[in-house]
Design an enzyme around this catalytic site. Structure first.
Site, PDB file in Angstrom:
ATOM      1  CB  CYS A 152      -0.610   2.577   4.027  1.00  0.00           C
ATOM      2  SG  CYS A 152      -2.053   1.798   3.415  1.00  0.00           S
ATOM      3  CG  ASP A 153       3.106   1.385   4.387  1.00  0.00           C
ATOM      4  OD1 ASP A 153       2.547   1.822   5.406  1.00  0.00           O
ATOM      5  OD2 ASP A 153       3.008   0.211   4.010  1.00  0.00           O
ATOM      6  CB  CYS A 186      -0.923  -0.012   1.215  1.00  0.00           C
ATOM      7  SG  CYS A 186      -1.877   1.490   1.337  1.00  0.00           S
TER       8      CYS A 186
END
Ligand code: NAP
Length: 362
Positions: free
Chosen positions: A147-148, A144
């Site tokens: 997300c990261d 992701c």
């Protein structure tokens, strides 16, 4: 059998399908209960749109909207009417009992006359030995980018993205904000992604593509240092030094908790009747990406969420609970014969059901 209230509708999930189903069910006075899940790894309540940046194709947002904001707004709309939201995962549903029994992670099991499964799908991994280890310890492997990717860990490094679909394009473009260079590794010589997304990627000065290659190993003990590539045409192996690896090779539907009680398609998605959300068990409906390996759009998920709520409302009305505005259609009401009934209904909550099967036979 757990004691207490029997809910008219329990909705499992928290993406566009779940919230749309909740809005419709709530406005039909069915007082839906939504199990929205809880954060586990990269899975968070709100589903895949929580991992998406700008959505430019959801009608009604001419300037675009972020995935998390869209989910927040849908949830707020459901809560504005009478929707109860519980932030827990559902670990199992017992469809051999009626009312159905829904067991969440921590709180007591509950019963429901109808269930809408809208649990979506989750990211796939390559399945390499070091991939999950590094992903779990924050060592530079992720499924992701949204997300990261913004973490300091990934800044100004060469980042690799695996995949050739729209997700890979989206992740690669997102990572260009932080990476020194983004390298897409695709196993064929042509992207599967839509032309508009592929063109954006191919025209980006920070993105390079390595065609006809697979990632066959991930190097690094605590942090990723390099990946091994294997040419899918020649079989030749090579190493590429990277500071991060993002896997974007598709998704699998979240159906394990159903424990085989619903019929699935050959790809593992919940099988529903054509142009309906009814499943192989009467009273259980499914909506969103968990039934859809074809469109997979927020708007189509919302559409099937709406359908599931209307079908649940109609199903309850057929069985003597509430009224449905769309009872009169070409399909006749579903009726259980007297010998199928366990006992006559005594109140609104004791819906008759056929013996020996899950839910009410269709
Ligand atoms: P996808 O379309 O199924 O693409 C998966 C990609 O990963 C394919 O290119 C596939 O290669 C590759 N792949 C699969 N398994 C692999 C493996 N083991 N090793 C290496 N490569 C592998 O999945 P997606 O990109 O997640 O998209 C899913 C759906 O969501 C699509 O309908 C897409 O249009 C939609 N979507 C839309 C947007 C948007 O509109 N903004 C954003 C994201 C997704 P092959 O091509 O060789 O099969």
């Amino acid at each position: 059998m757990p004691e207490g209230t029997v809910h008219d509708v329990v909705i499992i999930g928290s993406g566009p399908a779940a919230w749309t189903a909740a809005v419709y069910a709530a406005r039909a006075n069915l007082k839906p209960v939504v199990y929205e899940g809880e954060p586990v790894g990269t899975e968070i309540p709100g589903g895949q749109l929580m991992l998406t940046t700008d959505i430019e194709n959801f009608p009604g947002f001419p300037e675009g909207v972020t995935g998390p904001e869209l989910m927040e707004r849908m949830k707020a709309q459901a809560v504005r009417y009478e929707t109860t939201v519980i932030s827990e995962l559902v670990t199992s549903v017992d469809m051999s009992q009626y009312p159905f029994v829904i067991t969440p992670s921590y709180s007591e099991p509950v019963r429901a006359l109808t269930v809408i499964v809208a649990t979506g799908a989750k990211a796939k991994w390559l399945g390499l030995p070091n991939e999950m280890k590094l992903a779990q310890q924050g060592g530079g492997v992720s499924a992701c980018a949204v997300c990261d990717g913004a973490l300091m860990f990934y800044r100004n490094k060469l980042l690799a993205v695996v995949g050739g679909g729209d997700t890979a394009m989206e992740e690669a473009l997102y990572l260009t904000k932080y990476a020194s260079e983004v390298v897409i590794i695709h196993r064929r010589d042509k992207f599967r992604a839509s032309k508009v997304m592929a063109d954006r990627v191919l025209g980006h000065k920070k993105v390079r593509v390595i065609w006809n290659s697979e990632v066959t190993d991930v190097h690094g003990t605590d942090e990723i240092t390099a990946i091994e590539l294997t040419d899918t045409v020649t079989g030749e192996k090579s190493n590429l030094d990277v500071g991060g690896l993002f896997i974007a090779i598709g998704h699998e539907p979240n159906t394990k908790f159903l424990n085989g009680q619903l019929d699935l398609t050959s790809h593992g998605y919940i099988k529903v009747d054509p142009w309906r959300t009814s499943t192989s068990v009467g009273g259980v409906f499914a909506a969103g990406d968990v039934i859809d390996d074809y469109y997979r759009q927020a708007i189509t998920s919302s559409g099937t969420g709406c359908m599931a709520a209307l079908e649940a409302e109609r199903w309850l009305a057929h069985h003597g609970i509430g009224e449905s505005p769309i009872l009169e259609t070409a399909e006749g009401p579903v009726e259980a014969s007297p010998e199928q009934m366990e006992e006559p209904p005594t109140d609104r909550r004791s819906v008759p059901r056929p013996r020996g099967g899950a839910g009410v036979a269709r």
